[in-house]
Design a protein around this motif. Structure first.
Motif, PDB file in Angstrom:
ATOM      1  N   PRO A 246      11.955  15.316  -0.556  1.00 56.69           N
ATOM      2  CA  PRO A 246      11.901  14.438  -1.837  1.00 56.69           C
ATOM      3  C   PRO A 246      11.227  13.134  -1.757  1.00 56.69           C
ATOM      4  N   VAL A 247      11.061  12.693  -0.339  1.00 57.15           N
ATOM      5  CA  VAL A 247      10.284  11.641  -0.005  1.00 57.15           C
ATOM      6  C   VAL A 247       8.666  11.877  -0.254  1.00 57.15           C
ATOM      7  N   ILE A 248       8.346  12.934   0.229  1.00 65.51           N
ATOM      8  CA  ILE A 248       6.874  13.285  -0.111  1.00 65.51           C
ATOM      9  C   ILE A 248       6.524  13.836  -1.431  1.00 65.51           C
ATOM     10  N   LEU A 249       7.428  14.121  -2.155  1.00 66.94           N
ATOM     11  CA  LEU A 249       7.394  14.689  -3.740  1.00 66.94           C
ATOM     12  C   LEU A 249       7.541  13.238  -4.507  1.00 66.94           C
ATOM     13  N   TRP A 250       8.077  12.155  -4.054  1.00 65.07           N
ATOM     14  CA  TRP A 250       8.178  10.969  -4.647  1.00 65.07           C
ATOM     15  C   TRP A 250       6.997  10.264  -4.441  1.00 65.07           C
ATOM     16  N   MET A 251       6.344  10.306  -3.309  1.00 61.54           N
ATOM     17  CA  MET A 251       5.002   9.849  -2.931  1.00 61.54           C
ATOM     18  C   MET A 251       3.968  10.097  -3.778  1.00 61.54           C
ATOM     19  N   GLY A 252       3.844  11.280  -4.290  1.00 58.79           N
ATOM     20  CA  GLY A 252       2.984  11.616  -5.134  1.00 58.79           C
ATOM     21  C   GLY A 252       1.393  11.794  -4.583  1.00 58.79           C
ATOM     22  N   PRO A 253       0.373  12.206  -4.989  1.00 59.90           N
ATOM     23  CA  PRO A 253      -0.802  12.345  -4.488  1.00 59.90           C
ATOM     24  C   PRO A 253      -1.532  11.105  -4.082  1.00 59.90           C
TER      25      PRO A 253
ATOM     26  N   ASP B  44       0.856  -1.229   0.037  1.00 58.74           N
ATOM     27  CA  ASP B  44      -0.083   0.132   0.172  1.00 58.74           C
ATOM     28  C   ASP B  44       0.882   1.262   0.097  1.00 58.74           C
ATOM     29  N   ARG B  45       0.787   2.045  -0.992  1.00 54.99           N
ATOM     30  CA  ARG B  45       1.701   3.186  -1.319  1.00 54.99           C
ATOM     31  C   ARG B  45       1.573   4.017  -0.018  1.00 54.99           C
ATOM     32  N   SER B  46       0.467   4.316   0.528  1.00 56.21           N
ATOM     33  CA  SER B  46       0.276   5.324   1.605  1.00 56.21           C
ATOM     34  C   SER B  46       1.092   4.960   2.768  1.00 56.21           C
ATOM     35  N   LEU B  47       0.798   3.674   3.032  1.00 60.76           N
ATOM     36  CA  LEU B  47       1.468   3.036   4.416  1.00 60.76           C
ATOM     37  C   LEU B  47       2.929   3.052   4.091  1.00 60.76           C
ATOM     38  N   PHE B  48       3.612   2.441   3.044  1.00 57.37           N
ATOM     39  CA  PHE B  48       4.918   2.573   2.802  1.00 57.37           C
ATOM     40  C   PHE B  48       5.296   3.942   2.991  1.00 57.37           C
ATOM     41  N   PHE B  49       5.096   4.979   2.395  1.00 60.00           N
ATOM     42  CA  PHE B  49       5.732   6.197   2.619  1.00 60.00           C
ATOM     43  C   PHE B  49       5.405   6.817   3.772  1.00 60.00           C
ATOM     44  N   GLY B  50       4.082   6.580   4.468  1.00 57.35           N
ATOM     45  CA  GLY B  50       3.930   6.994   5.885  1.00 57.35           C
ATOM     46  C   GLY B  50       5.132   6.511   6.830  1.00 57.35           C
ATOM     47  N   CYS B  51       5.385   4.984   6.512  1.00 55.65           N
ATOM     48  CA  CYS B  51       6.597   4.514   7.309  1.00 55.65           C
ATOM     49  C   CYS B  51       7.861   5.018   7.231  1.00 55.65           C
ATOM     50  N   VAL B  52       8.186   5.345   5.895  1.00 59.84           N
ATOM     51  CA  VAL B  52       9.323   6.150   5.516  1.00 59.84           C
ATOM     52  C   VAL B  52       9.454   7.387   6.371  1.00 59.84           C
TER      53      VAL B  52
ATOM     54  N   PRO C  88       1.587  12.537   8.702  1.00 62.80           N
ATOM     55  CA  PRO C  88       1.940  10.946   8.135  1.00 62.80           C
ATOM     56  C   PRO C  88       1.211   9.671   8.987  1.00 62.80           C
ATOM     57  N   ILE C  89       0.701   9.877  10.083  1.00 64.50           N
ATOM     58  CA  ILE C  89      -0.183   8.904  10.620  1.00 64.50           C
ATOM     59  C   ILE C  89      -1.298   8.514  10.118  1.00 64.50           C
ATOM     60  N   ARG C  90      -1.917   9.840   9.483  1.00 64.77           N
ATOM     61  CA  ARG C  90      -3.243   9.686   8.911  1.00 64.77           C
ATOM     62  C   ARG C  90      -2.932   9.234   7.498  1.00 64.77           C
ATOM     63  N   MET C  91      -1.983   9.761   6.877  1.00 70.48           N
ATOM     64  CA  MET C  91      -1.834   9.248   5.368  1.00 70.48           C
ATOM     65  C   MET C  91      -1.200   7.839   5.518  1.00 70.48           C
ATOM     66  N   ALA C  92      -0.700   7.195   6.582  1.00 70.96           N
ATOM     67  CA  ALA C  92      -0.524   5.810   6.421  1.00 70.96           C
ATOM     68  C   ALA C  92      -1.675   5.049   6.644  1.00 70.96           C
ATOM     69  N   MET C  93      -2.553   5.276   7.361  1.00 72.00           N
ATOM     70  CA  MET C  93      -3.459   4.451   8.083  1.00 72.00           C
ATOM     71  C   MET C  93      -5.103   4.766   7.934  1.00 72.00           C
TER      72      MET C  93
ATOM     73  N   PHE D 230      -6.446  21.241   5.229  1.00 73.40           N
ATOM     74  CA  PHE D 230      -5.225  21.155   4.552  1.00 73.40           C
ATOM     75  C   PHE D 230      -4.664  19.710   4.172  1.00 73.40           C
ATOM     76  N   ASN D 231      -4.259  19.735   2.945  1.00 75.68           N
ATOM     77  CA  ASN D 231      -3.643  18.259   2.526  1.00 75.68           C
ATOM     78  C   ASN D 231      -2.543  17.801   3.463  1.00 75.68           C
ATOM     79  N   ALA D 232      -2.613  16.505   3.822  1.00 75.75           N
ATOM     80  CA  ALA D 232      -1.424  16.013   4.658  1.00 75.75           C
ATOM     81  C   ALA D 232      -0.265  15.964   4.261  1.00 75.75           C
ATOM     82  N   ARG D 233       0.222  15.765   2.749  1.00 77.48           N
ATOM     83  CA  ARG D 233       1.266  15.848   2.368  1.00 77.48           C
ATOM     84  C   ARG D 233       2.153  17.150   2.379  1.00 77.48           C
ATOM     85  N   TRP D 234       1.431  18.360   2.119  1.00 80.26           N
ATOM     86  CA  TRP D 234       1.688  19.762   2.362  1.00 80.26           C
ATOM     87  C   TRP D 234       1.866  20.186   3.658  1.00 80.26           C
ATOM     88  N   LEU D 235       1.366  19.403   4.855  1.00 78.68           N
ATOM     89  CA  LEU D 235       1.466  19.844   5.914  1.00 78.68           C
ATOM     90  C   LEU D 235       2.831  19.252   6.659  1.00 78.68           C
TER      91      LEU D 235
END
Length: 517
Positions: free
Chosen positions: A494-501, A267-275, A381-386, A331-336
Motif C-alpha cells: 500500500p505504501v508503493i500504491l500510495w506513492m503513485g508514479p 521530495d516525494r520520491s525521497l520520502f517514500f524511498g525512506c519509508v 528504492p535507492i534509485r527512486m529515492a536519489m 522495468f519500472n522500479a515501483r513494480w520491481l
C-alpha cells in the motif's frame, strides 16, 4: 536529470578502485555490527563484564552509528569525499585495534563508540558516491546493485565470520580482521579519488543546537528500544526515553535552519524511498536476528553452524545480483519493489511453521527466496529515492535513506524481542495445559510420541519435559515473529500504491533517454 557540474569525472580504473575502497569501508562497518553478536559471551567472560552491561557493547556502536549517518551529508560537503573517507577509515581501523586490546569494559565501550561513529560515516557515503562517481546508465546500476548487495550480505556473513574466528582463534580477531582491509582501502582511496576544495565556510552560522538535538533524539530512541522488550513498552523509564526522543526530534524539525536537511523529505520520491528503507530495515534486520535465536536456543547450534545456515541468503543474493542489474534497466522500479517486498514476505511466511526439530533444510528455500527478493527490496528504492536529487543534495538524501533503514532495523529487533519475551511464557502454559487435557497436541508441539507425554499427576515426569516445553513455546513465539515480519513486509505494497508514479521510478534506459525529467 541532475546538474552534472559536481560529478567527479575519473577514468574507469580509478573510479572503480575508489568505489571499491568505499564499499570496503561500508562492508567493514556493517559487518562489525553482527560479527560480535555471537561472541559476546566469550568477551564477557574474558573481560569480566557483567551480563547486564554486555549488551552496551552493541548498543554503544549502534547509537554512535545512527547519530553519525545523517551528519555525513554535511561532512561530505565540508571536507569532500576523499578526506572524509580517509578520516573515517583511519578512525575505524584505529578503534578496531583499541577494541582488540581493551582490558576492561570502559575501554571497550569507548572504542566501540568511536567505531560506530566512523562506521556511520562509511555507510551512507557509498550510496551518495554512486551518483558522484558514475554517470547515469549501466555503470550506475551496477554500482548501486553492488552497494545494496554488500549492505545486505555483510550482516548475513557476520555470525559466520564471528563464529569461525572465535572457535579457531580468539575474540580479539573479531576486531583485528579490520586492519588489513582498512589499510588497503585507505591506500586505494588515497590514490584513486581526487581531493576537492574544503568548504569550511559551511560551518559558519551552522545551527549547532540542531546537531545536539539530533544526537539526543536518536540516542534516546535507541536506548528506549533497547529496554522496551525486557522492561515493557509502558515502563516509566522507557516512556521517558521515548518522550525525550520525540521532544528532541520535534524541536529539531521546528528549527528554522537545522544542520540536517529534513526539508529534502518534501521530495516525494525521497520520502517514500525512506519509508520503504524503514520497512526493509525492520523486516530484514529482525529476520537476521530471529534465525540465530532459534538455531541457538532451540536447536543448540554453535555460532559457526548458525553462520553456515544464514550464509544461504547471502549466496542467493550473490547469484541474483547480475540479473537484478539488467531487470532494473528494463522495468519500472515501483513494480520491481512491489514484487520484491511481496516475495520477501512470502519467504518470511514460509518459515512460520517451524517445530523443535526444524533445522538447516527448513531455512534453505525460504532464505533463497528472501535473498533474491531482498535485491529488489533495496535496489529500486535507492534509485527512486536519489536518482533525481541534485548532486549537492545526494549526500544528505543518502544519510536520511540509511538512517531510516537502521531505525527500522532497531525497531524490528525490539518488537520481535518483545513478542518472544511476552508470548513464550503464554505458550509454555498452554502446552502444559495440553499435557493434561490434550496429550496429542502436547506431543505434536514437543515432537515426541504421545506415549511419552507424562500423566497429569506425575510431577517428576513434568520436570523431565520442562526443557522440551520451553523449546516448543519459544518455537511458537518465533513462528509468530515470522508472521509479523511477513505482514510488515507486505505493508510496503500500500505504501508503493500510495506513492503513485514518480519519474525516478522509470526504467533506467528510459530515465537516461529523458535527462531533463
Amino acid at each position: 536529470m541532475v546538474n552534472d557540474s559536481e560529478r567527479l569525472h575519473l577514468a574507469a580504473f580509478p573510479r572503480w578502485l575508489g568505489f571499491a575502497a568505499l564499499c570496503t569501508g561500508m562492508a567493514m562497518a556493517i559487518l562489525d555490527i553482527q560479527v560480535v553478536v555471537t561472541s559476546l559471551p566469550v568477551i564477557e567472560q574474558a573481560l569480566n563484564i557483567g551480563a547486564d552491561q554486555m549488551s552496551w557493547v552493541q548498543t554503544s556502536y549502534l547509537i554512535a552509528e545512527v547519530i553519525a549517518i545523517p551528519l555525513t551529508g554535511l561532512l561530505t560537503r565540508v571536507f569532500g569525499l576523499k578526506r572524509l573517507l580517509l578520516a573515517a577509515l583511519l578512525a575505524f581501523t584505529l578503534a578496531s585495534i583499541a577494541c582488540a586490546f581493551s582490558s576492561n569494559f570502559i575501554e571497550l565501550l569507548v572504542a566501540r563508540s568511536i567505531q560506530g561513529a566512523a562506521g556511520g560515516v562509511l555507510i551512507p557515503i557509498v550510496f551518495s558516491a554512486i551518483f558522484f562517481l558514475f554517470p547515469p546508465g549501466i555503470q550506475q546500476s551496477v554500482a548501486t546493485t553492488l552497494a545494496a548487495f554488500l549492505a545486505v550480505l555483510a550482516p548475513t556473513l557476520g555470525p559466520l565470520i564471528g563464529g569461525w574466528l572465535t572457535d579457531h582463534y580468539s575474540w580479539h580477531w573479531l576486531f583485528l580482521i579490520n586492519i588489513p582491509p582498512g589499510i588497503l582501502a585507505m591506500f586505494a582511496g588515497l590514490w584513486a579519488l581526487p581531493f576537492v576544495a574544503k568548504r569550511m565556510e559551511l560551518f559558519k552560522g551552522l545551527d549547532w543546537l540542531s546537531l545536539v538535538l539530533l544526537a539526543v533524539g536518536l540516542a534516546a530512541l535507541l536506548i528506549g528500544l533497547k529496554y522496551a522488550p525486557k522492561d515493557g513498552w509502558l515502563h516509566p523509564l522507557v516512556l521517558f526515553w521515548f518522550a525525550l526522543s520525540l521532544g528532541s526530534l520535534f524541536w529539531l524539525w521546528r528549527r528554522p535552519n537545522p544542520a540536517i536537511m529534513f526539508h529534502l523529505l518534501e521530495d516525494r520520491s525521497l520520502f517514500f524511498g525512506c519509508v520503504l528503507s524503514f520497512i526493509i530495515g525492520f523486516a530484514l534486520y529482525a529476520n537476521i536476528y530471529v534465525i540465530p535465536v532459534f538455531m541457538s536456543f532451540v536447536r543448540g547450534h554453535t555460532p559457526l553452524e548458525i553462520g553456515i545456515t544464514t550464509l544461504v541468503m547471502g549466496l542467493s543474493q550473490l547469484f541474483f545480483a547480475p540479473f537484478a542489474v539488467q531487470i532494473d534497466r528494463w522495468f519500472n522500479a515501483r513494480w520491481l519493489a512491489a514484487i520484491g517486498f511481496t516475495a520477501f514476505g512470502i519467504g518470511l511466511f514460509m518459515n512460520a511453521h517451524l517445530n523443535v526439530n526444524s533445522d538447516y533444510d527448513a531455512f534453505f528455500w525460504p532464505q533463497v527466496l528472501r535473498g533474491i527478493a531482498s535485491t529488489m527490496c533495496v535496489l529500486p528504492p535507492i534509485r527512486m529515492a536519489m536518482a533525481l536529487l541534485p548532486l549537492d543534495k545526494v549526500s544528505e538524501g543518502s544519510g536520511l535513506f540509511n538512517v531510516s533503514r537502521n531505525i527500522g532495523g532497531a525497531l524490528g529487533i525490539a518488537v520481535v524481542d518483545t513478542l518472544i519475551f511476552s508470548r513464550t511464557p503464554i505458550h509454555a502454559d498452554q502446552i502444559l495445559d495440553w499435557v493434561k487435557t490434550a496429550p496429542d497436541k502436547a506431543a505434536a508441539a514437543m515432537q515426541i510420541p504421545v506415549t511419552d507425554v507424562p500423566a497429569p499427576d506425575d510431577a517428576m515426569a513434568f520436570m523431565g519435559i520442562s526443557d522440551l516445553v520451553q523449546s516448543a513455546a519459544l518455537t511458537f513465539s518465533i513462528n509468530e515473529s515470522w508472521i509479523l515480519l511477513g505482514i510488515v513486509s507486505l505493508v510496503a505494497l500500500p505504501v508503493i500504491l500510495w506513492m503513485g508514479p514518480v519519474k525516478s521510478a522509470l526504467p533506467v534506459r528510459k530515465l537516461n533517454q529523458n535527462p531533463e525529467v
